[in-house]
Write a protein that holds these residues in place. Structure first.
Motif, PDB file in Angstrom:
ATOM      1  N   PRO A  83      50.606 -47.114 -50.404  1.00  0.00           N
ATOM      2  CA  PRO A  83      51.283 -45.784 -49.832  1.00  0.00           C
ATOM      3  C   PRO A  83      52.252 -45.959 -48.557  1.00  0.00           C
ATOM      4  CG  PRO A  83      48.940 -45.262 -50.338  1.00  0.00           C
ATOM      5  CD  PRO A  83      49.200 -46.826 -50.507  1.00  0.00           C
ATOM      6  N   TRP A  84      51.711 -46.872 -47.684  1.00  0.00           N
ATOM      7  CA  TRP A  84      52.646 -47.237 -46.685  1.00  0.00           C
ATOM      8  C   TRP A  84      54.025 -48.017 -46.927  1.00  0.00           C
ATOM      9  CZ3 TRP A  84      47.577 -48.885 -47.507  1.00  0.00           C
ATOM     10  CH2 TRP A  84      47.654 -50.276 -47.819  1.00  0.00           C
ATOM     11  N   GLU A  85      53.771 -48.644 -48.065  1.00  0.00           N
ATOM     12  CA  GLU A  85      54.916 -49.471 -48.341  1.00  0.00           C
ATOM     13  C   GLU A  85      56.132 -48.319 -49.029  1.00  0.00           C
ATOM     14  OE1 GLU A  85      53.533 -53.768 -50.072  1.00  0.00           O
ATOM     15  OE2 GLU A  85      53.254 -52.001 -51.297  1.00  0.00           O
ATOM     16  N   ALA A  86      55.519 -47.394 -49.623  1.00  0.00           N
ATOM     17  CA  ALA A  86      56.305 -46.425 -50.394  1.00  0.00           C
ATOM     18  C   ALA A  86      57.231 -45.420 -49.092  1.00  0.00           C
ATOM     19  CB  ALA A  86      55.545 -45.364 -51.229  1.00  0.00           C
ATOM     20  N   VAL A  87      56.298 -45.387 -48.261  1.00  0.00           N
ATOM     21  CA  VAL A  87      56.661 -44.447 -46.976  1.00  0.00           C
ATOM     22  C   VAL A  87      57.479 -45.181 -46.091  1.00  0.00           C
ATOM     23  CG1 VAL A  87      56.035 -43.237 -44.916  1.00  0.00           C
ATOM     24  CG2 VAL A  87      54.665 -43.077 -47.251  1.00  0.00           C
TER      25      VAL A  87
END
Lengths: 110, 317
Positions: free
Chosen positions: B225-229
Motif C-alpha cells: 500500500p505504501w508503494e502505491a501511495v
C-alpha cells in the motif's frame, strides 16, 4: 537420425501470393476465389497484370474455405457467409483473450 | 485390423437411405467440424465421421463395406477372402494396418490409383498441426520437431501408416494462433505431383508470469500500500531480464504501467509492449508495530474510499 531443418514461412499480411498459387495451395478453383473476392471475404492486396495478388493470411482463409466447401457442400454465397461469421467469431474470441490477459489474477498473498 | 462400424459412427441404421446418411453426416459435421466446433477432440471425431460418410455416401463403397459383414467396433477381423477382388486390388492385408487405410486404398484411394497403373500427377496431402511453443521460444525463435503418422505406399502400392519426424525453424515473432507454412513437408506427391505442405498453428504454452495479447504481454505487479501511495522504483521481470520501473505516487489497483518494446518481438520488425498491472496487496499477518502504525494512519487520515456511496444515497433521496 539426422533430420534436415526446414524454414517455416509466416502466413501473415507481409507475404504475397498470386491467384494461381492461392488456387493451387488451397485447393479452391480460381472461379470460386473470384466469387469470394466479390463477396469481400478474400480481399486482394493488389491487382497486378497477371491478376490479383493476396497477402499470406489469405491462404489460411482459402484453405478453410476449401475444407468447408467440400465438407458441407456449400456454394460460394453460403461459403462467404460462413467465412464472414467465422471471422467475426475469431475477432470476438481475440477480444475476449485480450480482456482476459488484461484482467489481473487473484492478488498474490504476501 | 480393427473393425469400424460406420453406421454406428453416423448414428444410422444399416437400412438408412442415402438421404438419411447425408442428414446424419451434416448434423455431426456441424458439431465436430474442426473449423467451426469447440468440442474437445473435434478433429478426431470429425475424421471418423468424414471417413464413415465418404464410404457410405458412395453406393459401390457402401456395398463393399456391407459385404465385410458385422463385427463389434474395435474388434479384430479379417476381410473375407474374396473381398476387394472386385476392385482389382487383390488381397493384401496386414495385422497392424488401420482398417480405413485399406478401405480407402482398395476402393479408389490415391495409392490404388498408382497401383492400377494411372499416371495422373497426384499432389501430396497437406498436413495441419498445432505447434506448442513457450513464450521464450516465441521471443527468441526456435527449432521444433513434429512427429506425425503419415500414409505411404508399401512395395505393392497399398497405403500404410509410417511415423515421420519433421524439424522446422520458427523465426522469432510468433504469437498465439499464428499460422506458418513449411513448403514441401506434407505427404509425397505421386506420378510427378507436387509434395504437400505442412501447416503449423502456433499455440503458446501458458506462462507462469505473463499473459499474452497479440505481441503485448501483461504481468501482475503486486505493490505494498505504501508503494502505491508514495511511489517506488521496483524491479520487473521481462523476457530479456529484469528492468527497473518507476511506479508513480498515487498508483491505483488495476492501473497499467507500460514498458515499451518489452513484449514479444513481431515477425518482421518491432516489438509489442509489456504492461505491468498494479495490484495492491496487504500482508496476511502484521506485527504489533505494523498494526500500531496502521492504526495511527487510520486515525490520522481523512481518506474516504467509499465517498461515492454517500453521493448515490443522497441522489436517491
Amino acid at each position: 537420425m539426422n533430420i534436415e531443418i526446414s524454414e517455416a514461412v509466416w502466413l501473415d499480411r507481409a507475404g504475397v501470393i498470386s491467384m494461381s498459387e492461392l488456387a493451387q495451395l488451397s485447393g479452391l478453383s480460381e472461379a470460386i476465389l473470384l466469387q469470394l473476392i466479390e463477396y469481400e471475404v478474400l480481399p486482394p492486396a493488389a491487382s497486378a497484370a497477371g491478376g490479383p495478388t493476396f497477402t499470406g493470411d489469405c491462404l489460411v482463409t482459402a484453405r478453410m474455405a476449401c475444407r468447408l466447401q467440400s465438407d458441407f457442400e456449400l456454394d460460394a454465397a453460403g461459403l462467404a457467409l460462413v467465412l464472414s461469421l467465422l471471422d467475426r467469431i475469431r475477432g470476438l474470441e481475440a477480444e475476449v483473450r485480450g480482456l482476459q490477459a488484461q484482467a489481473p489474477r487473484r492478488p498474490h498473498k504476501a | 485390423m480393427k473393425y469400424k462400424d460406420y453406421y454406428k459412427i453416423l448414428g444410422v441404421e444399416k437400412s438408412a437411405s442415402a438421404d438419411d446418411i447425408k442428414k446424419a453426416y451434416r448434423k455431426l459435421a456441424h458439431k465436430y467440424h474442426p473449423d467451426v466446433s469447440k468440442e474437445a477432440d473435434a478433429e478426431a471425431q470429425f475424421k471418423e465421421v468424414g471417413e464413415a460418410y465418404e464410404t457410405l455416401k458412395n453406393p459401390e463403397k457402401r456395398a463393399a463395406y456391407d459385404q465385410l459383414g458385422s463385427f463389434q467396433p474395435g474388434q479384430d477381423f479379417r476381410p473375407p477372402p474374396d473381398w476387394g477382388g472386385q476392385f482389382g486390388a487383390g488381397q493384401h492385408f496386414s495385422e497392424d494396418a488401420d482398417f480405413s487405410d485399406f478401405l480407402h486404398g482398395l476402393m479408389g484411394g490415391r495409392f490404388s490409383q498408382k497401383h492400377g497403373g494411372a499416371t495422373m500427377p497426384i499432389p501430396g496431402e497437406d498436413f495441419e498441426v498445432a505447434a506448442r511453443i513457450t513464450l521464450e521460444q516465441a521471443a527468441s525463435g526456435s527449432e521444433i520437431e513434429i512427429k506425425l503418422s503419415v500414409h505411404e505406399p508399401d512395395a505393392q502400392g497399398f497405403p500404410r501408416r509410417v511415423p515421420c519426424s519433421i524439424k522446422a525453424r520458427i523465426a522469432k515473432g510468433a504469437t498465439q494462433g499464428q499460422r506458418l507454412r513449411v513448403p514441401g513437408k506434407g505427404g509425397k506427391g505421386l506420378n510427378g505431383g507436387r509434395d504437400g505442405d505442412l501447416y503449423l498453428k502456433i499455440e503458446l504454452a501458458p506462462h507462469r508470469l505473463y499473459r499474452v495479447q497479440d505481441h503485448d504481454l501483461y504481468v501482475d505487479l503486486p505493490l505494498a500500500p505504501w508503494e502505491a501511495v508514495l511511489g517506488a522504483t521496483v524491479e520487473v521481470p521481462t523476457l530479456s531480464g529484469r528492468v527497473r520501473l518507476k511506479v508513480p505516487p498515487g498508483t491505483q489497483a488495476g492501473q497499467q504501467l507500460r514498458l515499451a518494446h518489452r513484449g514479444l518481438p513481431k515477425p518482421h520488425k518491432g516489438e509489442g509492449d509489456l504492461y505491468a498491472i498494479a495490484q495492491i496487496v496487504v500482508p496476511a499477518k502484521v506485527s504489533e508495530r505494523e498494526s500500531a502504525l496502521y492504526q495511527q494512519l487510520a486515525e490520522g487520515s481523512d481518506f474516504k474510499p467509499r465517498s461515492h456511496f454517500d453521493l448515490e444515497v443522497a441522489d436517491e433521496h
